[in-house]
Design a protein around this motif. Structure first.
Motif, PDB file in Angstrom:
ATOM      1  N   TRP A 195       5.405  -2.638 -25.898  1.00  0.00           N
ATOM      2  CA  TRP A 195       5.949  -3.138 -24.682  1.00  0.00           C
ATOM      3  C   TRP A 195       7.365  -3.351 -24.702  1.00  0.00           C
ATOM      4  N   SER A 196       8.130  -3.253 -25.700  1.00  0.00           N
ATOM      5  CA  SER A 196       9.546  -3.216 -25.835  1.00  0.00           C
ATOM      6  C   SER A 196       9.993  -1.740 -25.363  1.00  0.00           C
ATOM      7  N   ALA A 197       9.203  -0.771 -25.421  1.00  0.00           N
ATOM      8  CA  ALA A 197       9.343   0.451 -24.929  1.00  0.00           C
ATOM      9  C   ALA A 197       9.587   0.907 -23.651  1.00  0.00           C
ATOM     10  N   PHE A 198       8.689   0.020 -22.892  1.00  0.00           N
ATOM     11  CA  PHE A 198       8.392   0.270 -21.577  1.00  0.00           C
ATOM     12  C   PHE A 198       8.766  -1.045 -20.690  1.00  0.00           C
ATOM     13  N   LYS A 199       9.077  -2.118 -20.963  1.00  0.00           N
ATOM     14  CA  LYS A 199       9.371  -3.365 -20.309  1.00  0.00           C
ATOM     15  C   LYS A 199      10.596  -3.062 -19.294  1.00  0.00           C
ATOM     16  N   ASP A 200      11.504  -2.212 -19.741  1.00  0.00           N
ATOM     17  CA  ASP A 200      12.852  -2.188 -18.985  1.00  0.00           C
ATOM     18  C   ASP A 200      12.928  -1.066 -18.040  1.00  0.00           C
ATOM     19  N   GLN A 201      11.727  -0.047 -18.463  1.00  0.00           N
ATOM     20  CA  GLN A 201      12.039   1.106 -17.674  1.00  0.00           C
ATOM     21  C   GLN A 201      11.676   1.072 -15.983  1.00  0.00           C
ATOM     22  N   LYS A 202      12.113   2.051 -15.437  1.00  0.00           N
ATOM     23  CA  LYS A 202      11.933   2.027 -14.128  1.00  0.00           C
ATOM     24  C   LYS A 202      10.630   2.943 -13.655  1.00  0.00           C
ATOM     25  N   HIS A 203       9.374   2.255 -13.328  1.00  0.00           N
ATOM     26  CA  HIS A 203       8.098   3.143 -13.300  1.00  0.00           C
ATOM     27  C   HIS A 203       7.739   3.704 -11.945  1.00  0.00           C
ATOM     28  N   ASP A 204       8.598   3.259 -10.630  1.00  0.00           N
ATOM     29  CA  ASP A 204       8.120   3.912  -9.757  1.00  0.00           C
ATOM     30  C   ASP A 204       8.243   5.279  -9.339  1.00  0.00           C
ATOM     31  N   LEU A 205       8.840   6.051 -10.242  1.00  0.00           N
ATOM     32  CA  LEU A 205       9.109   7.222 -10.299  1.00  0.00           C
ATOM     33  C   LEU A 205       7.744   8.142 -10.410  1.00  0.00           C
ATOM     34  N   PHE A 206       6.828   7.454 -11.196  1.00  0.00           N
ATOM     35  CA  PHE A 206       5.576   7.978 -11.810  1.00  0.00           C
ATOM     36  C   PHE A 206       4.406   7.727 -10.835  1.00  0.00           C
ATOM     37  N   ILE A 207       4.662   7.033  -9.832  1.00  0.00           N
ATOM     38  CA  ILE A 207       3.437   6.349  -8.867  1.00  0.00           C
ATOM     39  C   ILE A 207       3.727   7.014  -7.802  1.00  0.00           C
ATOM     40  N   SER A 208       2.750   7.998  -7.416  1.00  0.00           N
ATOM     41  CA  SER A 208       2.598   8.821  -6.395  1.00  0.00           C
ATOM     42  C   SER A 208       1.810   7.854  -5.339  1.00  0.00           C
ATOM     43  N   GLU A 209       1.523   8.617  -4.082  1.00  0.00           N
ATOM     44  CA  GLU A 209       0.716   7.932  -3.070  1.00  0.00           C
ATOM     45  C   GLU A 209      -0.809   7.856  -3.569  1.00  0.00           C
ATOM     46  N   SER A 210      -1.378   7.008  -3.608  1.00  0.00           N
ATOM     47  CA  SER A 210      -2.766   6.675  -3.955  1.00  0.00           C
ATOM     48  C   SER A 210      -3.782   7.499  -3.158  1.00  0.00           C
ATOM     49  N   GLN A 211      -4.601   8.084  -3.933  1.00  0.00           N
ATOM     50  CA  GLN A 211      -5.630   8.895  -3.337  1.00  0.00           C
ATOM     51  C   GLN A 211      -6.552   7.778  -2.481  1.00  0.00           C
ATOM     52  N   THR A 212      -6.661   6.614  -2.926  1.00  0.00           N
ATOM     53  CA  THR A 212      -7.683   5.618  -2.549  1.00  0.00           C
ATOM     54  C   THR A 212      -7.069   4.744  -1.296  1.00  0.00           C
ATOM     55  N   ALA A 213      -5.685   5.119  -0.949  1.00  0.00           N
ATOM     56  CA  ALA A 213      -4.988   4.115  -0.140  1.00  0.00           C
ATOM     57  C   ALA A 213      -5.607   3.952   1.376  1.00  0.00           C
ATOM     58  N   GLY A 214      -6.131   5.061   1.905  1.00  0.00           N
ATOM     59  CA  GLY A 214      -6.777   4.906   3.211  1.00  0.00           C
ATOM     60  C   GLY A 214      -8.183   4.275   3.105  1.00  0.00           C
ATOM     61  N   TYR A 215      -8.981   4.101   1.930  1.00  0.00           N
ATOM     62  CA  TYR A 215     -10.177   3.675   2.204  1.00  0.00           C
ATOM     63  C   TYR A 215     -10.400   2.267   2.726  1.00  0.00           C
ATOM     64  N   LEU A 216      -9.278   1.620   2.481  1.00  0.00           N
ATOM     65  CA  LEU A 216      -9.576   0.095   3.116  1.00  0.00           C
ATOM     66  C   LEU A 216      -9.093   0.043   4.527  1.00  0.00           C
ATOM     67  N   THR A 217      -8.240   1.025   4.973  1.00  0.00           N
ATOM     68  CA  THR A 217      -7.617   0.790   6.183  1.00  0.00           C
ATOM     69  C   THR A 217      -8.272   1.307   7.473  1.00  0.00           C
ATOM     70  N   GLY A 218      -9.493   2.104   6.992  1.00  0.00           N
ATOM     71  CA  GLY A 218     -10.298   2.709   7.920  1.00  0.00           C
ATOM     72  C   GLY A 218      -9.842   4.072   8.580  1.00  0.00           C
ATOM     73  N   VAL A 219     -10.523   4.549   9.033  1.00  0.00           N
ATOM     74  CA  VAL A 219     -10.299   6.087   9.790  1.00  0.00           C
ATOM     75  C   VAL A 219      -9.246   5.914  10.800  1.00  0.00           C
ATOM     76  N   SER A 220      -8.277   6.998  10.739  1.00  0.00           N
ATOM     77  CA  SER A 220      -7.191   6.987  11.808  1.00  0.00           C
ATOM     78  C   SER A 220      -7.547   7.769  13.133  1.00  0.00           C
ATOM     79  N   THR A 221      -8.519   8.340  12.931  1.00  0.00           N
ATOM     80  CA  THR A 221      -8.951   9.183  14.143  1.00  0.00           C
ATOM     81  C   THR A 221     -10.200   8.479  14.996  1.00  0.00           C
TER      82      THR A 221
END
Length: 141
Positions: A101-127
């Motif tokens: 944990w000490s190696a990870f707790k202070d790092q900025k991790h947003d750079l590793f998170i890309s747009e999720s493949q599942t992000a649209g599943y719950l929002t419904g179809v756009s067309t």
């Protein structure tokens, strides 16, 4: 969601389907961001924190396409758990005993998170749906 046993079954699924750990960690991250005290209590009961710390070490992430993104989700989930007013201190105590944990707790991790493949599943179809276009309810318009 907090009134149901949610964390234990999700953790069991992660153990039986290691290839889906990335999606499960993303789900955990999103659940803990909602500051549901009962979910943090469930996580402590089923010893989710030590399990996630093992994953941070890389144990169990070998089959994933993007283990760095999964680790980033884990770190964010753990940090969200520490903000629990009722159980955050217990989570912090477990994390404080961890060398990984000490190696990870202070790092900025947003750079590793890309747009999720599942992000649209719950929002419904756009067309508009083909079924909606051929609906008898729209026939009279």
């Amino acid at each position: 969601m907090a009134s149901l046993e949610t964390i234990g079954p999700l953790m069991a699924g992660m153990k039986s389907r290691a290839d889906m750990a990335g999606l499960a960690c993303e789900a955990l991250n999103r659940m803990f961001q909602k500051e549901q005290t009962e979910l943090v209590a469930q996580a402590l009961r089923v010893e989710l924190v030590p399990y996630l710390l093992k994953l941070l070490e890389g144990i169990g992430l070998e089959t994933l396409e993007n283990p760095s993104a999964t680790k980033a989700q884990i770190v964010k989930a753990l940090k969200s758990m520490t903000r629990s007013l009722q159980y955050g201190e217990q989570v912090n105590e477990i994390l404080a005993r961890s060398s990984v944990w000490s190696a990870f707790k202070d790092q900025k991790h947003d750079l590793f998170i890309s747009e999720s493949q599942t992000a649209g599943y719950l929002t419904g179809v756009s067309t508009p749906s083909l079924l909606a276009a051929s609906s008898p309810l729209l026939g009279g318009l």
